[in-house]
Design an enzyme around this catalytic site. Structure first.
Site, PDB file in Angstrom:
ATOM      1  N   LYS A   1       5.969 -13.123   3.145  1.00  0.00           N
ATOM      2  CA  LYS A   1       6.492 -12.917   4.506  1.00  0.00           C
ATOM      3  C   LYS A   1       7.333 -14.128   4.917  1.00  0.00           C
ATOM      4  O   LYS A   1       8.441 -13.980   5.454  1.00  0.00           O
ATOM      5  CB  LYS A   1       5.338 -12.727   5.505  1.00  0.00           C
ATOM      6  CG  LYS A   1       4.639 -11.373   5.419  1.00  0.00           C
ATOM      7  CD  LYS A   1       3.624 -11.204   6.568  1.00  0.00           C
ATOM      8  CE  LYS A   1       2.936  -9.848   6.519  1.00  0.00           C
ATOM      9  NZ  LYS A   1       2.009  -9.594   7.630  1.00  0.00           N
TER      10      LYS A   1
ATOM     11  N   GLU B   1      -5.571  -6.070  -1.869  1.00  0.00           N
ATOM     12  CA  GLU B   1      -5.427  -7.242  -0.985  1.00  0.00           C
ATOM     13  C   GLU B   1      -6.757  -7.940  -0.767  1.00  0.00           C
ATOM     14  O   GLU B   1      -6.813  -9.143  -0.575  1.00  0.00           O
ATOM     15  CB  GLU B   1      -4.836  -6.826   0.372  1.00  0.00           C
ATOM     16  CG  GLU B   1      -3.327  -6.702   0.331  1.00  0.00           C
ATOM     17  CD  GLU B   1      -2.662  -6.679   1.708  1.00  0.00           C
ATOM     18  OE1 GLU B   1      -3.347  -6.649   2.736  1.00  0.00           O
ATOM     19  OE2 GLU B   1      -1.423  -6.679   1.735  1.00  0.00           O
TER      20      GLU B   1
ATOM     21  N   HIS C   1      -0.484  15.453 -16.774  1.00  0.00           N
ATOM     22  CA  HIS C   1       0.718  15.682 -17.566  1.00  0.00           C
ATOM     23  C   HIS C   1       1.607  14.449 -17.575  1.00  0.00           C
ATOM     24  O   HIS C   1       2.796  14.528 -17.861  1.00  0.00           O
ATOM     25  CB  HIS C   1       1.467  16.899 -17.008  1.00  0.00           C
ATOM     26  CG  HIS C   1       0.597  18.115 -16.957  1.00  0.00           C
ATOM     27  ND1 HIS C   1       0.481  18.988 -18.007  1.00  0.00           N
ATOM     28  CD2 HIS C   1      -0.261  18.556 -15.999  1.00  0.00           C
ATOM     29  CE1 HIS C   1      -0.393  19.939 -17.689  1.00  0.00           C
ATOM     30  NE2 HIS C   1      -0.855  19.696 -16.478  1.00  0.00           N
TER      31      HIS C   1
HETATM   32  O1  PA5 Z   1      -4.140  -5.650   5.667  1.00  0.00           O
HETATM   33  C1  PA5 Z   1      -3.377  -6.464   6.137  1.00  0.00           C
HETATM   34  O2  PA5 Z   1      -3.755  -7.413   6.845  1.00  0.00           O
HETATM   35  C2  PA5 Z   1      -1.876  -6.318   5.931  1.00  0.00           C
HETATM   36  O3  PA5 Z   1      -1.582  -5.291   5.055  1.00  0.00           O
HETATM   37  C3  PA5 Z   1      -1.185  -6.050   7.250  1.00  0.00           C
HETATM   38  O4  PA5 Z   1      -1.721  -4.883   7.824  1.00  0.00           O
HETATM   39  C4  PA5 Z   1       0.319  -5.894   7.069  1.00  0.00           C
HETATM   40  O5  PA5 Z   1       0.840  -7.005   6.423  1.00  0.00           O
HETATM   41  C5  PA5 Z   1       1.005  -5.718   8.436  1.00  0.00           C
HETATM   42  O6  PA5 Z   1       0.688  -6.784   9.279  1.00  0.00           O
HETATM   43  P1  PA5 Z   1       0.878  -6.673  10.837  1.00  0.00           P
HETATM   44  O7  PA5 Z   1      -0.026  -5.607  11.363  1.00  0.00           O
HETATM   45  O8  PA5 Z   1       0.503  -8.011  11.366  1.00  0.00           O
HETATM   46  O9  PA5 Z   1       2.319  -6.342  11.091  1.00  0.00           O
END
Ligand code: PA5
Length: 469
Positions: A438, A295, A324
């Site tokens: 989302k 990310e 394996h």
């Molecule tokens: O790293 C990030 O920002 C994302 O992976 C969020 O943690 C994830 O989408 C969950 O978001 P939220 O904590 O707003 O529910």
């Protein structure tokens, strides 16, 4: 070698070990030092101006105190602790639990010193339904920690709404106050609104800390403390690593070396970054890393707005299991990967292998040997095999796995990610591509206001029979 709990070993990415085509020469290391040192300084400047709030989490004294008070209450009152969250609101919790508690923690009362821990980071009705069947009669002994920074994440919201309804029905309206803790933004967002209206106990997702950088905040600390993990040692480990990651002396800074090696090899075609722990306890750390790396570094535009489409693809593997399964490809497939092994010098416990039967003397070499020796021998054997095919290999070496080492590892990889972001010249802290998914989910679930997007998605939603065989 100075005394630290974890070390980065990088000789096996050098040209000395794997030749000039795939390895890094001394001159290239010197060049990387010249390129990276100013970026370490830049990252330190960003921290001083408050742009990387995650860097200061290990020094925060309020959060751990608040978390420890809450955890003590929970450990007294409940038998099950359930995290409802996803992505950065779940992966760190899972990683800490697997790394620092026994593998059968939930199953064997004798092996756990706190409530069972469940982390649901999905909306699979088969999985969640099975849990609901189990927890239905145990609700008064179960505390739910809903974690969402934004409060608008569909998966977490859905889980929460199911649980809220179950609690209301079985325990009455006051049940929520006792059984639910919300971890969210201090002042705004959907979950904050719900929590305040229902007078829930709350913890804060610190301002300016993105989900994937939040494990050392109340997001990750509460479940850890509830399950008996020493969060003071965890944070002390992170602070110790911070000292090492601040220095502008490139060859003394493990995050800088790690980031620069990853960046350099990516630019030479090693587009896949395989993290392979030789420790089942660290399996979920690799999962946590996978999100952090993907990310943060997978971006279409650089900081000047130019199209770049960069990002190493993180892949998890597990030693020895994946020897394996994957190693055939890793050795003889394309030489487009950088391998990072996680190795443990001394395991917290060991198992001695039993004697070989007379009918199978060929197994005698194993008899009486510690299992950890076999695991580590297999790591070295795999590394040797990969090096013989000129595949670059890094190792993060843990003296042992404890809370301090986990804190060091987490902090090392967070700073590595920030520095890799600067080397790639991209914003490591946003995730615009995740946001579109989302929003599209909202549209497909008929959320009011999403009609226009829903229309655009129709051709994807409706399967074309002509292509369905
Ligand atoms: O790293 C990030 O920002 C994302 O992976 C969020 O943690 C994830 O989408 C969950 O978001 P939220 O904590 O707003 O529910």
């Amino acid at each position: 070698m100075t005394q630290h709990n974890i070390h980065v070993y990088y000789k096996n990415v050098s040209s000395e070990m794997i030749g000039p085509e795939h390895g890094i020469s001394r001159a290239q290391f010197e060049q990387l030092a010249r390129q990276t040192s100013p970026l370490i300084a830049e990252l330190n400047r960003q921290r001083d101006s408050g742009q990387t709030a995650y860097r200061d989490l290990p020094y925060n004294t309020h959060y751990p105190e608040q978390v420890k008070t809450m955890a003590a209450q929970i450990r007294n009152d409940c038998e099950n602790f359930v995290v409802l969250g996803i992505g950065g609101s779940a992966l760190g919790n899972i990683a800490l639990q697997s790394a620092l508690n026994p593998a059968l923690y939930n199953w064997d009362d004798g092996q756990r010193s706190g409530p069972r821990l469940f982390v649901f980071d999905n909306v699979d009705p088969h999985q969640f339904g099975s849990f609901l069947d189990w927890v239905g009669d145990r609700l008064d002994k179960t505390v739910f920690n809903v974690i969402s920074k934004s409060g608008r994440t569909a998966e977490t919201a859905a889980q929460m709404l199911v649980i809220f309804e179950m609690i209301r029905q079985k325990l009455g309206p006051d049940g929520l106050k006792k059984q639910v803790i919300a971890t969210t933004d201090a002042t705004s967002g959907t979950l904050r609104k719900i929590a305040d209206a229902a007078a829930l106990r709350t913890l804060e997702v610190p301002d300016g800390v993105g989900g994937r950088f939040s494990v050392l905040s109340p997001v990750g600390l509460l479940s850890a403390a509830v399950c008996g993990i020493d969060i003071d040692a965890l944070l002390a480990g992170a602070r110790a690593m911070d000292q090492r990651c601040k220095t502008e002396a490139f060859f003394e800074n493990p995050a800088a070396l790690n980031a620069a090696i990853n960046w350099h090899l990516y630019n030479r075609g090693k587009h896949i970054s395989v993290m392979m722990p030789y420790s089942h306890s660290l399996k979920d750390m690799a999962d946590w890393y996978r999100q952090l790396w993907a990310e943060s570094l997978g971006k279409s535009h650089d900081l000047q707005g130019g199209e770049v489409f960069v990002g190493p693809t993180p892949v998890n593997a597990l030693g020895t299991t994946d020897q394996h399964s994957q190693v055939q490809l890793y050795r003889q497939g394309p030489n487009n990967k950088l391998f990072t092994f996680l190795q443990v010098k001394t395991f917290n416990r060991d198992v001695v292998i039993g004697p070989a039967p007379e009918t199978a003397p060929e197994l005698g070499y194993l008899a009486g040997q510690p299992m950890s020796r076999l695991l580590n021998a297999e790591k070295t054997a795999t590394e040797y095999a990969l090096l013989s095919d000129k595949r670059p290999c890094l190792t993060v070496l843990f003296d042992t796995i404890d809370a301090a080492a986990a804190g060091q590892f987490i902090y090392l990889y967070e700073v590595t990610t920030s520095l890799a972001g600067l080397l790639f010249n991209i914003n490591a802290y946003d995730q615009p591509a995740v946001e579109l998914g989302k929003d599209a989910t909202f549209a497909l679930m008929d959320k009011p206001g999403s009609e226009a997007l829903a229309e655009k998605i129709r051709p994807v939603e409706r399967m074309d029979e002509a292509f369905l065989i």
